[in-house]
Design an enzyme around this catalytic site. Structure first.
Site, PDB file in Angstrom:
ATOM      1  N   GLY A 135       0.829  -1.209   0.000  1.00  0.00           N
ATOM      2  CA  GLY A 135       0.000   0.000   0.000  1.00  0.00           C
ATOM      3  C   GLY A 135       0.858   1.251   0.000  1.00  0.00           C
ATOM      4  O   GLY A 135       0.482   2.274   0.583  1.00  0.00           O
ATOM      5  N   GLY A 153       1.301   4.449   3.673  1.00  0.00           N
ATOM      6  CA  GLY A 153       2.372   3.637   3.120  1.00  0.00           C
ATOM      7  C   GLY A 153       3.458   4.472   2.472  1.00  0.00           C
ATOM      8  O   GLY A 153       4.652   4.221   2.671  1.00  0.00           O
ATOM      9  N   SER A 187      -7.063  -0.310  12.622  1.00  0.00           N
ATOM     10  CA  SER A 187      -7.825   0.936  12.678  1.00  0.00           C
ATOM     11  C   SER A 187      -8.546   1.012  14.016  1.00  0.00           C
ATOM     12  O   SER A 187      -8.816  -0.021  14.646  1.00  0.00           O
ATOM     13  CB  SER A 187      -8.856   0.974  11.543  1.00  0.00           C
ATOM     14  OG  SER A 187      -9.750   2.068  11.684  1.00  0.00           O
ATOM     15  N   TYR A 205     -15.751  -1.874   5.776  1.00  0.00           N
ATOM     16  CA  TYR A 205     -14.369  -1.591   6.157  1.00  0.00           C
ATOM     17  C   TYR A 205     -14.156  -1.861   7.642  1.00  0.00           C
ATOM     18  O   TYR A 205     -13.146  -2.445   8.043  1.00  0.00           O
ATOM     19  CB  TYR A 205     -14.047  -0.138   5.826  1.00  0.00           C
ATOM     20  CG  TYR A 205     -12.610   0.260   6.081  1.00  0.00           C
ATOM     21  CD1 TYR A 205     -11.618  -0.004   5.144  1.00  0.00           C
ATOM     22  CD2 TYR A 205     -12.247   0.918   7.259  1.00  0.00           C
ATOM     23  CE1 TYR A 205     -10.298   0.368   5.372  1.00  0.00           C
ATOM     24  CE2 TYR A 205     -10.931   1.296   7.489  1.00  0.00           C
ATOM     25  CZ  TYR A 205      -9.961   1.015   6.553  1.00  0.00           C
ATOM     26  OH  TYR A 205      -8.657   1.385   6.780  1.00  0.00           O
TER      27      TYR A 205
END
Length: 374
Positions: A17, A23, A145, A158
């Site tokens: 990423g 990233g 997250s 997500y």
């Protein structure tokens, strides 16, 4: 037994990423610190440009364009890394795709794509990296997250994927620890970060998407990742807002639901459209190469919560000093009040004595002020 991790300057680091956002910020920071960096993502043009920019600044970088959801992707990345710089010391799983919208309006194909990249790609890469790192030690860092602690309305798929990432990472860590493998496994849990994430996400809200406030700078996550590359940490949460969301959801889940239901749409939409060519990279790569979003919002560039996690003893010392100072001030205030009361009583009992002089003498005797009163 687990040994010490190498300094970043002596490491080869794989980052998936790496074509944008966290990233890319991590790759640049790692290269600046002296690491050899392997950048991995789908967008070949963006990766090649990022790697070239790093090399122009004196860094060492190689780029591989590949979809981490592709079967056998992890082994191909590992082989490319070995051909470029030798065996890796740290592997960072940051690749993910996202979607804004109601769960019941999301197709199973879209569900699977979010999980194929963010969970199954991460799981396959983690297992491969752990197998290699067993031989000489190193760090595996997975990007989770705060939504792994508390699902966000209109980011349900997500959120579910990040819940799975957390469960997998915790299980893998325990298994490696139980066998005494010299592999450090860290889960990084960012709060909302100001990256192109909302521009890249597939959006079914009807209005341009954004990160709900408070947003933090991606450089903070990059710092956390490189800290974990050198120091064995179980978890690091980036952004104090993430702690509040987690704790609020644990202590008052029903109330947190209601708050999210009321503000969820407005806090995740904006009038500002994505940059041209960036929107919806769910199945195909789109324009890339930026670390920050184009959204106009307040972005925090510091996180005291993160600093406290990275340096707990320093944080404890600071808090201890603050507590001691407050205690001393409170004690002095109480002592001063008692002295004034005693002085008032003495003034009534003594004829022909200057009460202000008595007060000054008493305070001086108690060492409550460094010099004479005016």
């Amino acid at each position: 037994m687990p040994g010490r991790l190498k300094p970043v300057a002596e490491q080869t680091i794989v980052i998936t990423g790496a074509s944008s956002g966290i990233g890319l910020a991590t790759a640049r920071r790692a290269a600046e610190a002296g690491a050899r960096v392997v950048l991995v993502a789908r967008n070949k043009q963006a990766l090649d440009e990022a790697a070239e920019q790093i090399r122009l600044r004196g860094g060492k970088a190689a780029a591989l364009a590949i979809d981490v959801a592709e079967p056998g992707a992890a082994a191909k990345i590992g082989a490319f890394c070995i051909d470029s710089f030798g065996m890796f010391d740290t592997w960072v799983n940051d690749a993910a795709v996202a979607l804004y919208g109601r769960v019941d309006e999301t197709s199973m194909e879209e569900h699977r794509r979010v999980f194929d990249v963010g969970y199954f790609g991460l799981a396959a890469a983690s297992i491969y990296a752990a197998q290699q790192l067993r031989q000489h030690g190193g760090a595996l860092i997975n990007i989770g997250s705060v939504l792994a602690e508390r699902a966000m309305i209109y980011q349900g798929v997500y959120s579910a994927m990040k819940h799975a990432v957390r469960g997998f990472t915790d299980a893998l860590r325990m298994e490696l620890e139980a066998e005494g493998a010299p592999v450090s496994v860290t889960l990084i849990k960012p709060n909302g970060i100001d990256t192109p994430y909302p521009e890249h996400a597939r959006n079914k809200l009807g209005e341009p998407a954004r990160i709900p406030p408070i947003a933090y700078d991606p450089e903070l996550v990059a710092r956390a990742i490189l800290f974990a590359a050198e120091n064995r940490k179980r978890e690091l949460t980036v952004g104090g807002g993430g702690y509040l969301v987690s704790k609020m959801g644990n202590l008052a889940p029903g109330m947190t639901d209601k708050v999210m239901e009321m503000i969820g749409f407005g806090s995740q939409t904006t009038a500002r459209p994505p940059r041209s060519g960036t929107n919806d990279n769910l199945f195909k790569p789109r324009r890339d190469g930026e670390t920050h979003s184009n959204r106009e919002m307040y972005v925090r560039k510091q996180s005291l919560a993160l600093e406290a996690q990275m340096r707990p003893w320093a944080a404890a010392a600071i808090l201890g000093g603050v507590a001691a100072t407050l205690f001393t001030l409170a004690k002095r205030r109480r002592t001063s009040g008692e002295a004034v009361q005693d002085l008032g009583l003495a003034a009534h009992q003594t004829d022909g004595t200057d009460s202000s002089a008595q007060m000054e003498a008493l305070i001086a005797d108690e060492n409550m002020v460094p010099e004479r009163l005016p």
